[in-house]
Design an enzyme around this catalytic site. Sequence first.
Site: not given
Length: 381
Positions: A131, A364
């Site tokens: 991330s 995600e």
Amino acid sequence: MLLDLTEDETLLKNAVEAFAENRLRPAIKDYADRHRFPTELVREFLGLGFMGTAYPPEAGGAGLGTRGAAIVAEVLARVEPSFAAIYLCNSAPMTVIARYASDEQKRRWLAPLCAGETIASFGVTEPSGGSDVASIKLRAMEDGDHFVLNGSKIFSTNAGTPLHGLSTVIAVTDPDKGPKGLSTFIVPVGTPGFSVGKAGRKIGWRIADSVELFFDNCRVPKAQLVGERGEGLKQILTTLSIGRILVAATGLGLARKAMDLAKAYGNGRKVGGRAIFAHQGLAFPLADILTKIHAAELMIRHSAILSDSGRAFRTETSMAKLFASELAGEAADIAVQVHGGYGVYEDYDVSSLLGEAKVLQIVEGTSEVQRLVIARELTDA
């Protein structure tokens, strides 16, 4: 009402349910048990046009937006969450092309994806980090009419499969500009210097192959730069936010599957001479799950509406993804508990759900990342 489906959405849901029940359910367990990508089932799914659900008709899509895509993901996940993973991971590269590519790029790359001629993968995460976009190391050096890519990506789902046609990847084009120095490239399969690693066996997404992508002096024409140079960060953030809605929808479908299995098994089981659901120790947690399923459905639909209407939606998608993926884990856990000792045997479908749910809490953006995004609301003016 927020949950009311349009006529087109109802037709879509019915069509996906027909495929999921008639084609997917009878065959998928054998693929999942062997951790094998279901090439023929995916090819059949592609032929039905579902991959183009979210995208505009001029690109060969159905024009049903994120709302439609979330319906597809949920219905597939209620039968097999890892098949939904193949769908949602193909949606990420399609989304970045649909939103940011030129008209010519859309004709060349998006239209065949909508038509189901091939599938794609997305390359963001690297061995050095996920991330944290500042940790991206894949470098794209300008060289005449090309960029030369060197580096690697990991956890790229759909890549390396027989149907894989292209990957969209994020690379550093201007290292002195920090996060504003990232750009997105379309890299077709067969490009010299572009190769993929071997798929590993996972506790979830067992049929959705995830591999490492390698770029060794891989020359990509400038015509395959998506959008403007330096727009990669914006493209990543928007694409991931939309992807989180589909992950949330997959979690919702998984939670529904867990409840389907729990009810089917529990309704025929007795403990101490009483039906198992007559015991509050199990009935009350299941009631909580059913309540959360309704809440998750509302959150997913709301965030999809925000996305499709062009309004700000990043915080709401993080909330939906966090809530639904955590719910998937809770529902899987209680469904296994209802099955007792049988719940840990691979012969029972419920045994796979904990692993499938755990993947959803990571992809995600992990649950921790979602909480960071949401917590920013506390300090924003």
